[in-house]
Motif scaffolding. Structure first.
Motif, PDB file in Angstrom:
ATOM      1  N   ALA A  16      41.744  52.003  70.138  1.00  0.00           N
ATOM      2  CA  ALA A  16      40.647  52.364  69.236  1.00  0.00           C
ATOM      3  C   ALA A  16      39.399  52.771  70.018  1.00  0.00           C
ATOM      4  O   ALA A  16      38.732  53.756  69.658  1.00  0.00           O
ATOM      5  N   ILE A  17      39.082  52.047  71.080  1.00  0.00           N
ATOM      6  CA  ILE A  17      37.937  52.399  71.914  1.00  0.00           C
ATOM      7  C   ILE A  17      38.133  53.780  72.531  1.00  0.00           C
ATOM      8  O   ILE A  17      37.209  54.595  72.582  1.00  0.00           O
ATOM      9  N   ALA A  18      39.343  54.055  73.000  1.00  0.00           N
ATOM     10  CA  ALA A  18      39.623  55.364  73.598  1.00  0.00           C
ATOM     11  C   ALA A  18      39.466  56.480  72.567  1.00  0.00           C
ATOM     12  O   ALA A  18      38.893  57.537  72.864  1.00  0.00           O
ATOM     13  N   LEU A  19      39.951  56.258  71.353  1.00  0.00           N
ATOM     14  CA  LEU A  19      39.804  57.270  70.306  1.00  0.00           C
ATOM     15  C   LEU A  19      38.344  57.467  69.909  1.00  0.00           C
ATOM     16  O   LEU A  19      37.894  58.605  69.728  1.00  0.00           O
ATOM     17  N   LEU A  20      37.610  56.379  69.775  1.00  0.00           N
ATOM     18  CA  LEU A  20      36.197  56.485  69.415  1.00  0.00           C
ATOM     19  C   LEU A  20      35.392  57.173  70.518  1.00  0.00           C
ATOM     20  O   LEU A  20      34.457  57.917  70.237  1.00  0.00           O
ATOM     21  N   ASP A  29      30.232  56.756  78.524  1.00  0.00           N
ATOM     22  CA  ASP A  29      30.107  55.735  79.574  1.00  0.00           C
ATOM     23  C   ASP A  29      30.561  54.366  79.071  1.00  0.00           C
ATOM     24  O   ASP A  29      31.252  53.631  79.778  1.00  0.00           O
ATOM     25  N   VAL A  30      30.188  54.046  77.849  1.00  0.00           N
ATOM     26  CA  VAL A  30      30.575  52.758  77.264  1.00  0.00           C
ATOM     27  C   VAL A  30      32.085  52.719  77.053  1.00  0.00           C
ATOM     28  O   VAL A  30      32.750  51.725  77.353  1.00  0.00           O
ATOM     29  N   ALA A  31      32.637  53.803  76.536  1.00  0.00           N
ATOM     30  CA  ALA A  31      34.083  53.862  76.296  1.00  0.00           C
ATOM     31  C   ALA A  31      34.854  53.733  77.602  1.00  0.00           C
ATOM     32  O   ALA A  31      35.849  52.992  77.674  1.00  0.00           O
ATOM     33  N   ASN A  32      34.411  54.428  78.644  1.00  0.00           N
ATOM     34  CA  ASN A  32      35.095  54.340  79.935  1.00  0.00           C
ATOM     35  C   ASN A  32      35.043  52.925  80.494  1.00  0.00           C
ATOM     36  O   ASN A  32      36.038  52.416  81.026  1.00  0.00           O
ATOM     37  N   THR A  33      33.901  52.292  80.374  1.00  0.00           N
ATOM     38  CA  THR A  33      33.766  50.923  80.871  1.00  0.00           C
ATOM     39  C   THR A  33      34.666  49.970  80.092  1.00  0.00           C
ATOM     40  O   THR A  33      35.357  49.134  80.687  1.00  0.00           O
ATOM     41  N   LEU A  34      34.673  50.086  78.778  1.00  0.00           N
ATOM     42  CA  LEU A  34      35.500  49.197  77.963  1.00  0.00           C
ATOM     43  C   LEU A  34      36.985  49.418  78.194  1.00  0.00           C
ATOM     44  O   LEU A  34      37.762  48.456  78.231  1.00  0.00           O
ATOM     45  N   VAL A  35      37.397  50.663  78.355  1.00  0.00           N
ATOM     46  CA  VAL A  35      38.815  50.944  78.601  1.00  0.00           C
ATOM     47  C   VAL A  35      39.230  50.405  79.964  1.00  0.00           C
ATOM     48  O   VAL A  35      40.392  50.090  80.181  1.00  0.00           O
ATOM     49  N   THR A  36      38.293  50.252  80.861  1.00  0.00           N
ATOM     50  CA  THR A  36      38.591  49.667  82.173  1.00  0.00           C
ATOM     51  C   THR A  36      38.578  48.143  82.125  1.00  0.00           C
ATOM     52  O   THR A  36      39.442  47.491  82.719  1.00  0.00           O
ATOM     53  N   VAL A  37      37.620  47.572  81.418  1.00  0.00           N
ATOM     54  CA  VAL A  37      37.430  46.121  81.430  1.00  0.00           C
ATOM     55  C   VAL A  37      38.381  45.395  80.470  1.00  0.00           C
ATOM     56  O   VAL A  37      38.868  44.304  80.785  1.00  0.00           O
ATOM     57  N   LEU A  38      38.658  45.963  79.323  1.00  0.00           N
ATOM     58  CA  LEU A  38      39.492  45.273  78.334  1.00  0.00           C
ATOM     59  C   LEU A  38      40.897  44.934  78.849  1.00  0.00           C
ATOM     60  O   LEU A  38      41.383  43.825  78.586  1.00  0.00           O
TER      61      LEU A  38
END
Length: 57
Positions: A16-20, A29-38
């Motif tokens: 969902a983060i990647a799609l958003l 930047d937020v999406a890239n960070t979350l897709v890395t950290v999650l």
């Protein structure tokens, strides 16, 4: 609970983060960070919940 069922909510959240992020609903930047950290958080929470067996003597 099997590990696959514990990982499923994390996988849905990452997807969902990647799609958003791709739809520019959230900043890239937020999406890239979350897709890395999650995934790192997923591994830490799924593998850290094993029970320890007492030593058999």
């Amino acid at each position: 609970m099997p590990p696959m069922l514990r990982a499923l909510p994390w996988a849905i959240a990452i997807f969902a983060i990647a799609l958003l992020g791709a739809a520019e609903v959230i900043p890239a930047d937020v999406a890239n960070t979350l897709v890395t950290v999650l995934p790192l958080m997923m591994v830490a929470t799924i593998t850290g919940s094993r029970r320890c067996r007492p030593l058999e003597r």
